[in-house]
Structures are given as structure tokens and as C-alpha cells.
Motif scaffolding. Structure first.
Motif, PDB file in Angstrom:
ATOM      1  N   TYR A  14     -29.618  28.214  16.308  1.00 29.42           N
ATOM      2  CA  TYR A  14     -30.607  28.333  15.228  1.00 29.42           C
ATOM      3  C   TYR A  14     -31.934  28.864  15.756  1.00 29.42           C
ATOM      4  N   PHE A  17     -31.819  32.504  16.539  1.00 28.93           N
ATOM      5  CA  PHE A  17     -31.928  33.309  15.324  1.00 28.93           C
ATOM      6  C   PHE A  17     -33.364  33.336  14.800  1.00 28.93           C
ATOM      7  N   VAL A  18     -34.067  32.208  14.886  1.00 29.40           N
ATOM      8  CA  VAL A  18     -35.478  32.173  14.474  1.00 29.40           C
ATOM      9  C   VAL A  18     -36.273  33.162  15.321  1.00 29.40           C
ATOM     10  N   TRP A 103     -38.639  33.203   8.563  1.00 28.81           N
ATOM     11  CA  TRP A 103     -37.866  33.215   9.809  1.00 28.81           C
ATOM     12  C   TRP A 103     -36.886  32.048   9.822  1.00 28.81           C
ATOM     13  N   ALA A 107     -32.834  32.335   9.612  1.00 32.88           N
ATOM     14  CA  ALA A 107     -32.035  31.806  10.716  1.00 32.88           C
ATOM     15  C   ALA A 107     -31.014  30.786  10.221  1.00 32.88           C
TER      16      ALA A 107
END
Length: 166
Positions: A14, A17-18, A103, A107
Motif C-alpha cells: 500500500y 502505491f502511495v 494518493w 493506492a
């Protein structure tokens, strides 16, 4: 999820992805800023001068800063919004503070369901490419119907408003 991330705990996936969403949105914003300042004269200037970027600019001008985090829930329009924010020379801190919630949402979508959807599509393609093609056609038709309905409603509202003004 990429194979090299398969053993990672969800929190690390996670956060990766952020970070990716943050880097991408900032790069697009700063490219737009560079074009607006006349510093960047490249193929990006031509790419950012299109109908989608003009729509994104109009959306920001009409609806304000909430367009920025909401754009992370879209595909394609998201890039145009971040470029438009740069082209409009929105302040970096203000832009970034509005982008950060996006974001985290982006994510969550991709670390959770988005990657699962891609994995599911790959598995479906392995079993039956025709089933995947049929599913894709159904999704495209459903999206086209929804877009057409939304446009028709918008046109009807515009026609009513035009009649009311006369």
C-alpha cells in the motif's frame, strides 16, 4: 500485484502505491508548471495542449480544488487534472495538500481491488481468451451507455436552461 511484491505485507504494498501515486502526480504537476513558465518546450507541451487538459482546466476553474483528489478515481482524466494544476500555476503546497488524500485512495484501489482485477483478467485469459474478450466488450458497452446517459442529461439540462433564459 507484481511477482516481486508477492511476499510483501499489505501495508508495504500500500505504501509503495502511495509513493508511486505521489511521484507521478508531482511529476505531472511540475511538467505542467514548467510548460506554463516557458521552461519546458518539448513534446510534453503538445501533449498537454489537448481537449482533455482543457476539460480538466475548466473543471478546476468551475469546481475548485476538490477536483484534484477526486481525479484519482478516474483513468486518463487524472493525468490531465494534474497537468492542468501545473498549467494554472496553482501553488505547490496547496496543490499537494489537495492531492495527498487522492494518493491514499488511489493506492487503496490499486493495492486492493485493482491488482486483483488485473490478476483475475489474466486468469480468465489463460482459461478462455474469448471469455475475457466478451467481458471486456460488456464493460465497454456498459461504460458507453453510462457516458451517453450522462451526456444526454447534461444536454437536456442545458436546453432547459437556454429556454428559461429566453
Amino acid at each position: 500485484m507484481p511477482e516481486w511484491m508477492a511476499g510483501w505485507p499489505f501495508l508495504l504494498v500500500y505504501l509503495a502505491f502511495v509513493l508511486g501515486a505521489g511521484c507521478r502526480s508531482q511529476a505531472t504537476y511540475w511538467t505542467g508548471r514548467g510548460i506554463a513558465a516557458g521552461v519546458l518546450r518539448s513534446r510534453w507541451a503538445d501533449r498537454f495542449d489537448g481537449p482533455q487538459t482543457r476539460r480538466a482546466t475548466a473543471s478546476i476553474e468551475r469546481w475548485g480544488m476538490p477536483v484534484i483528489p477526486l481525479s484519482f478515481l478516474t483513468v486518463g482524466f487524472q493525468t490531465a487534472v494534474h497537468a492542468a494544476a501545473g498549467l494554472l500555476r496553482l501553488g505547490w503546497l496547496r496543490y499537494t495538500l489537495w492531492a495527498i488524500p487522492g494518493w491514499f485512495v488511489w493506492a487503496l484501489v490499486w493495492a486492493g481491488g485493482g491488482m486483483a482485477a488485473i490478476a483475475g483478467a489474466a486468469a480468465l485469459a489463460a482459461r478462455s481468451p474469448w471469455a475475457l474478450a466478451g467481458t471486456c466488450v460488456l464493460v465497454v458497452v456498459a461504460v458507453a451507455v453510462l457516458v451517453r446517459r450522462a451526456r444526454r442529461r447534461r444536454e437536456e439540462r442545458a436546453a432547459v436552461e437556454a429556454l428559461a433564459q429566453h
